[in-house]
Write a protein that holds these residues in place. Structure first.
Motif, mmCIF file in Angstrom:
data_model
loop_
_atom_site.group_PDB
_atom_site.id
_atom_site.type_symbol
_atom_site.label_atom_id
_atom_site.label_comp_id
_atom_site.label_asym_id
_atom_site.label_seq_id
_atom_site.Cartn_x
_atom_site.Cartn_y
_atom_site.Cartn_z
ATOM 1 N N CYS A 79 0.824 -1.214 0.000
ATOM 2 C CA CYS A 79 0.000 0.000 0.000
ATOM 3 C C CYS A 79 0.857 1.262 0.000
ATOM 4 C CB CYS A 79 -0.936 -0.008 1.215
ATOM 5 S SG CYS A 79 -2.165 -1.334 1.154
ATOM 6 N N THR A 87 3.607 2.020 -6.091
ATOM 7 C CA THR A 87 2.927 0.851 -5.550
ATOM 8 C C THR A 87 1.728 0.492 -6.433
ATOM 9 O OG1 THR A 87 1.273 1.971 -4.165
ATOM 10 C CG2 THR A 87 3.510 1.736 -3.252
ATOM 11 N N LEU A 89 -1.277 0.436 -5.601
ATOM 12 C CA LEU A 89 -2.391 1.356 -5.368
ATOM 13 C C LEU A 89 -2.269 2.601 -6.248
ATOM 14 C CD1 LEU A 89 -3.111 1.291 -1.525
ATOM 15 C CD2 LEU A 89 -4.093 -0.094 -3.349
ATOM 16 N N ASP A 90 -1.044 2.971 -6.592
ATOM 17 C CA ASP A 90 -0.838 4.140 -7.452
ATOM 18 C C ASP A 90 -1.406 3.925 -8.852
ATOM 19 O OD1 ASP A 90 0.513 5.602 -5.470
ATOM 20 O OD2 ASP A 90 2.430 4.667 -5.980
ATOM 21 N N ARG A 97 -8.826 3.832 -4.588
ATOM 22 C CA ARG A 97 -7.796 3.500 -3.595
ATOM 23 C C ARG A 97 -8.010 4.207 -2.267
ATOM 24 N NH1 ARG A 97 -4.358 6.696 -7.248
ATOM 25 N NH2 ARG A 97 -3.751 8.643 -6.240
ATOM 26 N N GLN A 98 -8.707 5.338 -2.258
ATOM 27 C CA GLN A 98 -8.906 6.082 -1.023
ATOM 28 C C GLN A 98 -10.284 5.851 -0.415
ATOM 29 O OE1 GLN A 98 -8.096 10.153 -2.092
ATOM 30 N NE2 GLN A 98 -5.978 9.733 -2.691
ATOM 31 N N HIS A 103 -6.525 -3.274 -0.461
ATOM 32 C CA HIS A 103 -5.122 -3.648 -0.284
ATOM 33 C C HIS A 103 -4.829 -4.880 -1.151
ATOM 34 C CE1 HIS A 103 -7.613 -5.614 2.844
ATOM 35 N NE2 HIS A 103 -7.003 -6.689 2.371
ATOM 36 N N LEU A 118 -6.754 -7.285 -5.521
ATOM 37 C CA LEU A 118 -6.841 -6.275 -4.473
ATOM 38 C C LEU A 118 -8.284 -6.222 -3.979
ATOM 39 C CD1 LEU A 118 -4.890 -4.939 -6.972
ATOM 40 C CD2 LEU A 118 -4.386 -3.419 -5.076
ATOM 41 N N ASN A 120 -10.965 -5.060 -0.242
ATOM 42 C CA ASN A 120 -11.103 -4.599 1.145
ATOM 43 C C ASN A 120 -11.842 -5.644 1.977
ATOM 44 O OD1 ASN A 120 -13.596 -4.317 -0.047
ATOM 45 N ND2 ASN A 120 -13.928 -2.200 0.583
#
Length: 272
Positions: A79, A87, A89-90, A97-98, A103, A118, A120
């Motif tokens: 992360c 990463t 997430l980028d 991602r926010q 993850h 990925l 949650n």
């Protein structure tokens, strides 16, 4: 209904279960104003849970999101990265991602490419990264040299790594090139950098490693173009169900529960 704190935090998308355990160890979590203890049970409907002073509410529970990413070379499967590298997430839009707290599930090392999930969903993450899971992962591997049949058979049967024999693997010869060999390898375990370490140990180091599928979830679906490098797609309902069904036999035990079981077993041994 009461549940272990780390389980509640993972369900609310605060962190994966292992990450939640670490947050509790660092005294970042409080229950009704008191520093929480690892393994403590809470009722999220009645107890006041805070993380770093921020209230965690059942209303904060996010919509579960499941993403398949084609990880490019040089991107780390975390992360965030202390070295400032890009990463996984980028590679996602900011709202994804926010807004959802997703993850990566497991890792592909920085020099490898391919399929990475990925989410949650803390429960699914725990099951997919559990040592007992048996979802096959398919890799396309370019190795230096030309391993003979005997070496490939040794790889299939399992190789000693860190004092333990690896599980049997499916190793198929795809193409023999002038100086290298292209293999397809299917594993049902995920030791750290396992393919690279086994290949090095056998004398045929990896040049390129690409994960093409996780179970039945493939970067290239039939009659559809391959998911391009650096791109992502949401998993379909049948793919999510497949992952859940393949891991539902794995018992959900966090480290606190495992320590309790071990203490009980030790006590029984002493009494004998």
């Amino acid at each position: 209904m009461e549940a272990r704190l780390q389980k509640v935090l993972s369900e609310f998308g605060i962190a994966s279960r292992r990450e939640a355990e670490e947050m509790i160890r660092r005294s970042r979590v409080r229950i009704n104003g008191v520093v929480a203890q690892l393994g403590q049970k809470v009722d999220p409907q009645k107890d006041k849970i805070t993380v770093d002073g921020q209230l965690v509410s059942a209303r904060d529970r996010p919509t579960l999101v499941y993403v398949l990413l084609n990880k490019p070379l040089g991107v780390v499967s975390t992360c965030d990265d202390p070295q400032g590298r890009k990463t996984v997430l980028d590679l996602l839009p900011p709202d994804l991602r926010q807004g959802y707290g997703i993850h990566p599930v497991g890792r592909l090392d920085v020099n490898s490419t391919g399929a990475l999930i990925l989410t949650n969903d803390g429960e699914l993450t725990f099951r997919l990264t559990h040592p007992r899971h048996s979802i096959p992962k398919t890799y396309q591997v370019l190795v230096k040299g030309h391993p003979p049949k005997a070496v490939l058979e040794e790889w299939r049967q399992g190789v000693l790594l860190d004092g333990r024999k690896t599980r049997p693997a499916q190793v198929s010869l795809l193409e023999s090139l002038a100086e290298n060999t292209r293999l397809e390898i299917i594993l049902q375990e995920g030791k750290n950098r396992q393919i690279r370490r086994v290949a090095e140990q056998l004398g045929y180091p990896v040049i390129k490693l690409h994960r093409s599928a996780i179970g039945s979830i493939e970067l290239q679906k039939s009659q559809k173009p391959c998911l391009r490098e650096g791109k992502y797609r949401f998993l379909q309902d049948d793919e999510i169900r497949c992952l859940q069904n393949q891991t539902k036999h794995i018992p959900i035990k966090d480290s606190a529960e495992l320590r309790s079981v071990k203490k009980h077993e030790m006590a029984n041994k002493k009494d004998r």
